[in-house]
Design a protein around this motif. Structure first.
Motif, short mmCIF file in Angstrom:
data_model
loop_
_atom_site.label_atom_id
_atom_site.label_comp_id
_atom_site.label_asym_id
_atom_site.label_seq_id
_atom_site.Cartn_x
_atom_site.Cartn_y
_atom_site.Cartn_z
N MET A 1 0.48 -1.00 -0.05
CA MET A 1 -0.07 0.22 0.09
C MET A 1 0.82 1.34 -0.07
SD MET A 1 -2.96 0.70 2.19
CE MET A 1 -4.18 -0.13 1.88
N LYS A 2 0.11 2.19 -1.09
CA LYS A 2 1.57 3.07 -1.07
C LYS A 2 1.53 4.22 0.58
CE LYS A 2 2.20 6.78 -4.25
NZ LYS A 2 3.10 6.35 -5.31
N LYS A 3 2.41 5.08 0.72
CA LYS A 3 2.27 6.04 1.68
C LYS A 3 2.73 7.57 1.38
CE LYS A 3 3.04 2.66 5.65
NZ LYS A 3 4.13 2.22 6.43
N ALA A 4 2.77 8.18 2.62
CA ALA A 4 3.11 9.74 1.96
C ALA A 4 3.02 10.25 3.39
CB ALA A 4 2.28 10.36 0.67
N VAL A 5 3.94 11.28 3.26
CA VAL A 5 4.32 11.67 4.58
C VAL A 5 5.16 13.42 3.60
CG1 VAL A 5 6.17 12.29 6.26
CG2 VAL A 5 5.58 10.23 5.64
N ALA A 6 4.46 14.01 4.84
CA ALA A 6 5.01 15.92 4.34
C ALA A 6 5.43 16.20 5.18
CB ALA A 6 3.41 16.48 3.80
N LEU A 7 6.35 17.48 4.86
CA LEU A 7 6.83 17.24 5.53
C LEU A 7 7.19 19.67 5.75
CD1 LEU A 7 10.48 15.87 5.53
CD2 LEU A 7 8.63 14.94 7.47
N LYS A 8 7.14 19.90 7.14
CA LYS A 8 7.35 21.51 6.55
C LYS A 8 8.25 21.76 7.28
CE LYS A 8 4.90 25.67 8.65
NZ LYS A 8 4.01 26.13 9.06
N TYR A 9 9.54 22.83 7.24
CA TYR A 9 10.41 23.01 6.86
C TYR A 9 10.70 24.98 7.34
CZ TYR A 9 15.56 24.43 7.63
OH TYR A 9 17.25 24.74 8.37
N ASP A 10 10.52 25.43 7.75
CA ASP A 10 10.38 27.34 8.06
C ASP A 10 11.93 27.70 8.76
OD1 ASP A 10 10.67 26.13 11.20
OD2 ASP A 10 8.57 27.46 11.76
N TYR A 11 12.88 27.07 8.65
CA TYR A 11 14.58 27.13 8.97
C TYR A 11 14.53 27.53 10.60
CZ TYR A 11 14.41 27.64 3.88
OH TYR A 11 14.58 27.78 2.82
N ALA A 12 13.48 26.76 11.11
CA ALA A 12 13.54 27.35 12.90
C ALA A 12 13.75 25.50 13.07
CB ALA A 12 13.27 27.76 13.50
N GLY A 13 14.93 25.18 13.89
CA GLY A 13 15.23 24.34 13.91
C GLY A 13 15.34 22.92 13.03
N ALA A 14 14.42 21.48 13.08
CA ALA A 14 14.42 20.42 12.10
C ALA A 14 12.86 20.68 11.37
CB ALA A 14 14.89 18.87 12.55
N PRO A 15 13.00 20.07 9.99
CA PRO A 15 11.24 19.70 9.49
C PRO A 15 10.88 19.21 10.49
CG PRO A 15 12.94 19.33 7.90
CD PRO A 15 14.12 19.64 9.42
N LYS A 16 9.18 19.67 10.83
CA LYS A 16 8.15 18.61 11.26
C LYS A 16 7.74 17.85 10.35
CE LYS A 16 8.34 22.21 14.99
NZ LYS A 16 7.34 22.68 15.69
N VAL A 17 6.99 16.91 11.09
CA VAL A 17 6.25 16.35 9.78
C VAL A 17 4.57 16.94 10.26
CG1 VAL A 17 4.47 13.30 9.99
CG2 VAL A 17 7.55 13.70 10.39
N THR A 18 3.69 16.97 9.10
CA THR A 18 2.75 17.89 9.46
C THR A 18 1.20 16.89 9.12
OG1 THR A 18 3.31 18.99 6.53
CG2 THR A 18 3.64 19.86 9.27
N ALA A 19 2.24 16.10 7.77
CA ALA A 19 0.75 14.86 7.07
C ALA A 19 1.54 13.42 7.00
CB ALA A 19 0.08 14.87 6.11
N LYS A 20 0.44 12.56 7.56
CA LYS A 20 1.47 11.26 6.66
C LYS A 20 0.16 10.77 6.65
CE LYS A 20 2.57 9.79 11.66
NZ LYS A 20 3.18 8.95 11.96
N GLY A 21 0.20 9.26 5.92
CA GLY A 21 -0.99 8.42 5.71
C GLY A 21 -0.52 7.17 4.88
N GLU A 22 -1.57 6.33 4.71
CA GLU A 22 -1.17 5.27 3.74
C GLU A 22 -3.32 5.43 2.94
OE1 GLU A 22 -0.49 1.30 5.14
OE2 GLU A 22 0.02 1.74 6.76
N GLY A 23 -2.66 4.61 1.92
CA GLY A 23 -3.56 4.23 0.91
C GLY A 23 -4.66 5.82 0.53
N ALA A 33 -0.26 18.16 -2.23
CA ALA A 33 1.04 18.52 -3.04
C ALA A 33 0.79 19.51 -3.90
CB ALA A 33 1.54 18.04 -2.57
N GLU A 34 0.80 18.36 -4.92
CA GLU A 34 0.43 19.25 -6.73
C GLU A 34 -0.67 20.20 -7.70
OE1 GLU A 34 -1.11 15.52 -8.27
OE2 GLU A 34 1.00 14.24 -8.51
#
Length: 83
Positions: A1-23, A33-34
Motif C-alpha cells: 500500500m502506498k504511503k506519503a509523508v509531508a514535511l514543513k521546514y520553516d528554517y527554525a529547528g528541524a523539519p516537522k511531519v505535518t501529514a502522513k498516511g496510507e492508501g 501537494a500537487e
C-alpha cells in the motif's frame, strides 16, 4: 500500500511531519501537494522511516542529511524555475 509523508521546514529547528498516511490518505496528501505546486520526492525507504515520526514532531537527527539534501535540491530547483 502506498504511503506519503509531508514535511514543513520553516528554517527554525528541524523539519516537522505535518501529514502522513496510507492508501486514500496518501493519495490525498499527494493531490494537495500537487494542487499547491509543492515539490514531490519519491523515496519509499525515506517515507517508511518518516512515517514512524508522530505528527507535529521534528524528524530524527538520523534523517537530517537525507532530508537536507532533498530540501537543498528543491530550493535550487525553485530558484532556477523562477529566474
Amino acid at each position: 500500500m502506498k504511503k506519503a509523508v509531508a514535511l514543513k521546514y520553516d528554517y527554525a529547528g528541524a523539519p516537522k511531519v505535518t501529514a502522513k498516511g496510507e492508501g486514500f490518505i496518501a493519495r490525498r496528501i499527494l493531490e494537495i501537494a500537487e494542487e499547491h505546486d509543492v515539490m514531490l520526492h519519491h523515496s519509499p525507504e525515506l517515507v517508511e522511516m518518516l512515517s514512524t515520526v508522530e505528527l507535529g514532531e521534528e524528524i530524527p537527527e538520523s534523517l537530517y542529511l537525507a532530508v537536507a539534501e532533498i530540501i537543498a535540491f528543491a530550493h535550487n530547483l525553485k530558484n532556477h524555475r523562477w529566474s
